[in-house]
Scaffold this motif. Structure first.
Motif, PDB file in Angstrom:
ATOM      1  N   LEU A  98      23.852 -12.166 -28.132  1.00 44.83           N
ATOM      2  CA  LEU A  98      23.188 -13.237 -27.371  1.00 44.83           C
ATOM      3  C   LEU A  98      22.169 -13.970 -28.239  1.00 44.83           C
ATOM      4  CD1 LEU A  98      22.227 -11.897 -23.803  1.00 44.83           C
ATOM      5  CD2 LEU A  98      23.761 -13.778 -24.359  1.00 44.83           C
ATOM      6  N   LEU A  99      21.470 -13.201 -29.072  1.00 43.13           N
ATOM      7  CA  LEU A  99      20.472 -13.813 -29.959  1.00 43.13           C
ATOM      8  C   LEU A  99      21.161 -14.728 -30.969  1.00 43.13           C
ATOM      9  CD1 LEU A  99      17.522 -14.042 -30.928  1.00 43.13           C
ATOM     10  CD2 LEU A  99      17.924 -12.050 -32.361  1.00 43.13           C
ATOM     11  N   ILE A 100      22.289 -14.270 -31.512  1.00 47.03           N
ATOM     12  CA  ILE A 100      23.039 -15.104 -32.463  1.00 47.03           C
ATOM     13  C   ILE A 100      23.426 -16.426 -31.782  1.00 47.03           C
ATOM     14  CG2 ILE A 100      25.255 -15.298 -33.679  1.00 47.03           C
ATOM     15  CD1 ILE A 100      25.012 -12.280 -34.329  1.00 47.03           C
ATOM     16  N   LYS A 101      23.882 -16.297 -30.532  1.00 48.32           N
ATOM     17  CA  LYS A 101      24.303 -17.482 -29.769  1.00 48.32           C
ATOM     18  C   LYS A 101      23.112 -18.402 -29.500  1.00 48.32           C
ATOM     19  CE  LYS A 101      26.798 -18.286 -25.527  1.00 48.32           C
ATOM     20  NZ  LYS A 101      27.289 -17.666 -24.313  1.00 48.32           N
ATOM     21  N   LYS A 102      21.999 -17.782 -29.176  1.00 47.32           N
ATOM     22  CA  LYS A 102      20.787 -18.570 -28.898  1.00 47.32           C
ATOM     23  C   LYS A 102      20.361 -19.330 -30.151  1.00 47.32           C
ATOM     24  CE  LYS A 102      17.276 -19.941 -26.610  1.00 47.32           C
ATOM     25  NZ  LYS A 102      17.492 -20.892 -25.509  1.00 47.32           N
ATOM     26  N   VAL A 103      20.466 -18.675 -31.301  1.00 43.98           N
ATOM     27  CA  VAL A 103      20.088 -19.342 -32.556  1.00 43.98           C
ATOM     28  C   VAL A 103      21.020 -20.539 -32.810  1.00 43.98           C
ATOM     29  CG1 VAL A 103      19.974 -19.050 -35.065  1.00 43.98           C
ATOM     30  CG2 VAL A 103      18.988 -17.305 -33.574  1.00 43.98           C
ATOM     31  N   ASP A 104      22.296 -20.382 -32.507  1.00 43.84           N
ATOM     32  CA  ASP A 104      23.237 -21.515 -32.622  1.00 43.84           C
ATOM     33  C   ASP A 104      22.730 -22.714 -31.828  1.00 43.84           C
ATOM     34  OD1 ASP A 104      25.190 -20.677 -34.330  1.00 43.84           O
ATOM     35  OD2 ASP A 104      26.380 -19.679 -32.776  1.00 43.84           O
ATOM     36  N   GLN A 105      22.225 -22.429 -30.633  1.00 47.99           N
ATOM     37  CA  GLN A 105      21.783 -23.502 -29.744  1.00 47.99           C
ATOM     38  C   GLN A 105      20.548 -24.230 -30.270  1.00 47.99           C
ATOM     39  OE1 GLN A 105      21.124 -21.572 -25.957  1.00 47.99           O
ATOM     40  NE2 GLN A 105      23.280 -21.056 -25.706  1.00 47.99           N
ATOM     41  N   ILE A 106      19.694 -23.515 -30.992  1.00 45.91           N
ATOM     42  CA  ILE A 106      18.425 -24.141 -31.403  1.00 45.91           C
ATOM     43  C   ILE A 106      18.430 -24.633 -32.851  1.00 45.91           C
ATOM     44  CG2 ILE A 106      17.062 -22.786 -29.737  1.00 45.91           C
ATOM     45  CD1 ILE A 106      16.067 -21.169 -32.246  1.00 45.91           C
ATOM     46  N   LEU A 107      19.479 -24.277 -33.573  1.00 45.10           N
ATOM     47  CA  LEU A 107      19.516 -24.579 -35.014  1.00 45.10           C
ATOM     48  C   LEU A 107      19.242 -26.053 -35.305  1.00 45.10           C
ATOM     49  CD1 LEU A 107      19.883 -22.537 -37.200  1.00 45.10           C
ATOM     50  CD2 LEU A 107      22.329 -23.004 -37.192  1.00 45.10           C
ATOM     51  N   GLU A 108      19.885 -26.915 -34.541  1.00 47.01           N
ATOM     52  CA  GLU A 108      19.747 -28.359 -34.777  1.00 47.01           C
ATOM     53  C   GLU A 108      18.397 -28.897 -34.309  1.00 47.01           C
ATOM     54  OE1 GLU A 108      21.771 -30.265 -36.542  1.00 47.01           O
ATOM     55  OE2 GLU A 108      22.795 -28.366 -36.950  1.00 47.01           O
ATOM     56  N   GLN A 109      17.659 -28.072 -33.612  1.00 49.60           N
ATOM     57  CA  GLN A 109      16.346 -28.527 -33.123  1.00 49.60           C
ATOM     58  C   GLN A 109      15.227 -28.212 -34.110  1.00 49.60           C
ATOM     59  OE1 GLN A 109      16.030 -26.445 -29.417  1.00 49.60           O
ATOM     60  NE2 GLN A 109      17.747 -27.538 -28.504  1.00 49.60           N
ATOM     61  N   LYS A 153      12.957 -28.549 -37.344  1.00 47.08           N
ATOM     62  CA  LYS A 153      12.486 -29.710 -38.117  1.00 47.08           C
ATOM     63  C   LYS A 153      12.882 -29.593 -39.583  1.00 47.08           C
ATOM     64  CE  LYS A 153       7.936 -30.422 -38.299  1.00 47.08           C
ATOM     65  NZ  LYS A 153       6.626 -30.648 -37.658  1.00 47.08           N
ATOM     66  N   LYS A 154      12.687 -28.413 -40.153  1.00 47.02           N
ATOM     67  CA  LYS A 154      12.910 -28.260 -41.604  1.00 47.02           C
ATOM     68  C   LYS A 154      14.213 -27.513 -41.887  1.00 47.02           C
ATOM     69  CE  LYS A 154       8.671 -26.532 -42.091  1.00 47.02           C
ATOM     70  NZ  LYS A 154       7.575 -25.792 -42.688  1.00 47.02           N
ATOM     71  N   GLU A 155      14.888 -27.995 -42.908  1.00 46.12           N
ATOM     72  CA  GLU A 155      16.145 -27.360 -43.324  1.00 46.12           C
ATOM     73  C   GLU A 155      15.902 -25.890 -43.731  1.00 46.12           C
ATOM     74  OE1 GLU A 155      18.087 -29.555 -46.408  1.00 46.12           O
ATOM     75  OE2 GLU A 155      19.598 -27.969 -46.657  1.00 46.12           O
ATOM     76  N   GLU A 156      14.752 -25.702 -44.339  1.00 43.83           N
ATOM     77  CA  GLU A 156      14.364 -24.367 -44.802  1.00 43.83           C
ATOM     78  C   GLU A 156      14.325 -23.353 -43.625  1.00 43.83           C
ATOM     79  OE1 GLU A 156      10.597 -25.051 -46.647  1.00 43.83           O
ATOM     80  OE2 GLU A 156      10.035 -22.943 -46.405  1.00 43.83           O
ATOM     81  N   ASP A 157      13.812 -23.832 -42.499  1.00 48.71           N
ATOM     82  CA  ASP A 157      13.756 -22.961 -41.324  1.00 48.71           C
ATOM     83  C   ASP A 157      15.148 -22.720 -40.744  1.00 48.71           C
ATOM     84  OD1 ASP A 157      11.076 -22.702 -41.611  1.00 48.71           O
ATOM     85  OD2 ASP A 157      10.510 -24.013 -39.944  1.00 48.71           O
ATOM     86  N   GLN A 158      15.963 -23.755 -40.808  1.00 41.25           N
ATOM     87  CA  GLN A 158      17.362 -23.578 -40.348  1.00 41.25           C
ATOM     88  C   GLN A 158      18.048 -22.498 -41.175  1.00 41.25           C
ATOM     89  OE1 GLN A 158      19.321 -27.373 -40.632  1.00 41.25           O
ATOM     90  NE2 GLN A 158      18.565 -28.064 -38.626  1.00 41.25           N
ATOM     91  N   LYS A 159      17.772 -22.542 -42.469  1.00 43.51           N
ATOM     92  CA  LYS A 159      18.407 -21.563 -43.378  1.00 43.51           C
ATOM     93  C   LYS A 159      17.953 -20.142 -43.045  1.00 43.51           C
ATOM     94  CE  LYS A 159      19.546 -24.369 -47.331  1.00 43.51           C
ATOM     95  NZ  LYS A 159      19.021 -24.929 -48.582  1.00 43.51           N
ATOM     96  N   ILE A 160      16.673 -20.024 -42.716  1.00 43.74           N
ATOM     97  CA  ILE A 160      16.158 -18.682 -42.354  1.00 43.74           C
ATOM     98  C   ILE A 160      16.885 -18.178 -41.111  1.00 43.74           C
ATOM     99  CG2 ILE A 160      14.127 -17.415 -41.492  1.00 43.74           C
ATOM    100  CD1 ILE A 160      12.407 -19.239 -43.309  1.00 43.74           C
ATOM    101  N   LEU A 161      17.042 -19.067 -40.126  1.00 45.70           N
ATOM    102  CA  LEU A 161      17.713 -18.649 -38.884  1.00 45.70           C
ATOM    103  C   LEU A 161      19.187 -18.294 -39.148  1.00 45.70           C
ATOM    104  CD1 LEU A 161      16.176 -21.133 -36.279  1.00 45.70           C
ATOM    105  CD2 LEU A 161      15.777 -18.679 -36.467  1.00 45.70           C
ATOM    106  N   GLN A 162      19.828 -19.092 -40.007  1.00 42.23           N
ATOM    107  CA  GLN A 162      21.241 -18.785 -40.331  1.00 42.23           C
ATOM    108  C   GLN A 162      21.343 -17.447 -41.068  1.00 42.23           C
ATOM    109  OE1 GLN A 162      21.909 -22.571 -42.244  1.00 42.23           O
ATOM    110  NE2 GLN A 162      23.391 -23.190 -40.652  1.00 42.23           N
ATOM    111  N   GLN A 163      20.351 -17.233 -41.937  1.00 42.72           N
ATOM    112  CA  GLN A 163      20.338 -15.954 -42.654  1.00 42.72           C
ATOM    113  C   GLN A 163      20.160 -14.797 -41.678  1.00 42.72           C
ATOM    114  OE1 GLN A 163      20.808 -15.518 -46.102  1.00 42.72           O
ATOM    115  NE2 GLN A 163      20.948 -13.365 -45.447  1.00 42.72           N
ATOM    116  N   MET A 164      19.300 -15.020 -40.681  1.00 43.81           N
ATOM    117  CA  MET A 164      19.080 -13.956 -39.681  1.00 43.81           C
ATOM    118  C   MET A 164      20.383 -13.685 -38.921  1.00 43.81           C
ATOM    119  SD  MET A 164      16.176 -13.459 -36.762  1.00 43.81           S
ATOM    120  CE  MET A 164      16.742 -14.590 -35.518  1.00 43.81           C
ATOM    121  N   GLN A 165      21.096 -14.756 -38.553  1.00 44.70           N
ATOM    122  CA  GLN A 165      22.386 -14.559 -37.866  1.00 44.70           C
ATOM    123  C   GLN A 165      23.329 -13.719 -38.724  1.00 44.70           C
ATOM    124  OE1 GLN A 165      23.329 -18.772 -37.217  1.00 44.70           O
ATOM    125  NE2 GLN A 165      23.478 -18.333 -35.010  1.00 44.70           N
ATOM    126  N   LYS A 166      23.372 -14.084 -40.013  1.00 41.14           N
ATOM    127  CA  LYS A 166      24.281 -13.377 -40.917  1.00 41.14           C
ATOM    128  C   LYS A 166      23.867 -11.895 -41.056  1.00 41.14           C
ATOM    129  CE  LYS A 166      26.072 -13.475 -45.629  1.00 41.14           C
ATOM    130  NZ  LYS A 166      25.799 -12.047 -45.782  1.00 41.14           N
TER     131      LYS A 166
END
Lengths: 244, 282
Positions: B196-207, B209-222
């Motif tokens: 569920l957390l992985i799915k939730k991160v998918d939902q917020i990824l595009e929200q 502001k910084k690409e760097e933060d998106q990368k952290i979230l993607q890394q967390m999913q992985k």
């Protein structure tokens, strides 16, 4: 008549919480306090040790069908039988009420039928029987210079989360407990044990081995044992005889 | 408990940092003289090295810490003095993780002991949280406001480090098979929570502001996916549990719905949620 004693030392290995009387409630503050004496020192009420030890003995009776457990149960049956015969002799001399006599005989027979080593903790409706008497266990003062006993306590928080669809509901409670490493000492008196047709040494040895069960970790003192509280180490520290 | 009691030993390994703190009631305050800035500096603490990567920021960060929430500890202490403190994981936390919000009644038949913790395995961490997400869940450019930021600038939390192993004991009249069953149920529910957390991160990824933060979230999913795939194997009696606080509502309880809102806190060193552990029954 003599009363022997088993002197023991109990050392806490985890937090220990023995529910004390209700005290003032402060929102966000401690709301459950372990028992303390008039000086604010923690102690282990004799009733608490008695309850836990009785639980151990009940399990020993349930799971061990030989040896000391049976001997002690048999000793209580013989003691009760002897008491009954003695009463009957006296009643015959006094020409007692037949209905009262038959009620008494029934009460004795019923107790004899169910007599086990658990009788060591007393028998309901029978006074002055051989039994164990538990004194409160007092904390062993390691530093008498201290003017406060607060170093002997932990303040512990337990938070239960309920998965409510509106959001998790938390139910925090704050406990004041005795911290690990605190030692207590006290006595269990072997009261009128010479009236049992089994040596006092058998009773002593049985109780000492029952006390050892605390050291296995299964049996606890006080409340919340299933959540880690009340694990203790018990050591029999000396034997003494107190002619009375 | 009614039958014979058995002792079960287990190995607990932390995969991310674990927050087990009674929080406010036992907080230490710099203003009250409970600790010093120097103490923070010399403690091999504030280990978020991936985020605070230069000396200037590190120094400022040490200066900001005014409150410490310590790990669970026996006794009461007037000052923050980790080397003098007896720390522990409460047995009630492990029991609670198996109780799953009252859904597993068998867990009531467990007696779980505390686990003593060496203070060297604890460190002070900042809390990092996904913040400032747009309220209406839209992801157009103007509403990209999400950020991973320190939550409570003044606060440092003492946590059990990742990759630490301890041994614990529990007692029960349940059979080994039943205990495994209980752990497996918790494991399955925790897997679902993490998905569920992985799915939730998918939902917020595009929200974000910084690409760097998106990368952290993607890394967390992985990293979560890696754990779900590789780190546990119920056949080897190795199960995932989620312990302690600051894990967010998503990981707090087994929810019936897939559309649950909740905070996301991140262990920035391991790039994982806080509180992930494996329990291996021996």
């Amino acid at each position: 008549m003599s009363t022997q004693a088993i002197r023991l030392k109990v050392t806490t290995l985890s937090n220990l919480f023995i529910g004390g009387p209700p005290t003032t409630f402060e929102i966000g503050g401690v709301d459950m306090y372990t028992v303390t004496d008039f000086e604010g020192k923690p102690y282990i009420p004799g009733s608490s040790l008695k309850g836990s030890l009785r639980n151990i003995v009940r399990d020993l009776v349930r799971h061990h069908k030989d040896g000391q457990v049976l001997k002690i149960g048999q000793a209580y049956r013989e003691y009760l039988d002897a008491q009954l015969q003695e009463h009957m002799k006296r009643i015959e001399q006094l020409n007692g009420d037949t209905e009262k006599v038959s009620r008494m005989v029934e009460r004795y027979n019923n107790q004899m039928e169910h007599a086990t080593a658990e009788c060591l903790f007393g028998m309901e409706g029978f006074n002055h029987t051989p039994k164990l008497i538990f004194n409160d266990l007092k904390v062993i003062a390691t530093d008498v210079q201290r003017d406060s006993w607060e170093h002997l306590f932990s303040i512990d928080a337990k938070n239960k989360i309920h998965p409510d669809p509106q959001g998790p509901m938390a139910n925090p409670r704050f406990y004041k407990t005795v911290r690990p490493g605190v030692a207590f000492t006290g006595e269990i008196l072997l009261h009128r044990m010479e009236l049992l047709p089994v040596g006092t040494d058998v009773i002593r040895s049985f109780i000492e081995s029952a006390l050892q069960q605390f050291n296995e970790g299964i049996y606890r003192l006080g409340n919340s044992g299933s959540r880690g509280y009340g694990r203790v180490e018990v050591a029999v520290i000396q034997e003494e005889s107190d002619p009375n | 408990m009614t039958g014979r009691i058995h002792k079960y030993t287990y190995r607990l390994q932390t995969l991310s940092s674990v927050v087990l703190s009674p929080r406010g009631h036992q907080g230490f305050y710099r203003a009250a003289g409970d600790f010093t800035e120097e103490q923070i500096k010399t403690m091999n603490s504030l280990k978020q090295k991936d985020v605070i990567d230069d000396d200037v920021n590190k120094k400022q960060d040490q200066h900001r810490v005014k409150i410490i929430y310590p790990f669970y500890q026996y006794g009461t202490y007037e000052r923050y003095q980790p080397e003098e403190t007896q720390y522990y994981i409460p047995g009630s936390s492990i029991k609670g993780a198996l109780y799953l919000g009252n859904t597993e009644k068998d867990a009531i038949r467990l007696q779980v002991d505390d686990i003593r913790i060496n203070y060297n395995d604890l460190s002070l961490y900042r809390l990092y949280k996904v913040q400032h997400l747009p309220k209406d869940n839209e992801s157009d450019e103007s509403k990209k406001s999400g950020e991973i930021k320190i939550f409570f600038q003044n606060l440092a939390v003492e946590m059990l480090d990742a990759c630490k192993t301890y041994t614990g004991e529990m007692f029960s009249d349940l059979t080994l098979e039943k205990i495994c069953d209980l752990l497996e149920k918790a494991h399955n529910k925790n897997q679902r929570k993490l998905q569920l957390l992985i799915k939730k991160v998918d939902q917020i990824l595009e929200q974000m502001k910084k690409e760097e933060d998106q990368k952290i979230l993607q890394q967390m999913q992985k990293n979560i996916e890696d754990i779900l795939l590789n780190k546990t194997n119920v056949e080897d009696r190795k199960y995932i549990l989620i312990l302690g606080g600051y894990k967010g509502r998503l990981l707090a309880a087994p929810w019936e719905t897939d559309n649950m809102e909740g905070a996301i806190y991140i262990d920035m060193n391991k790039v994982l949620p806080h509180g992930l552990v494996t329990v291996t029954l021996e």
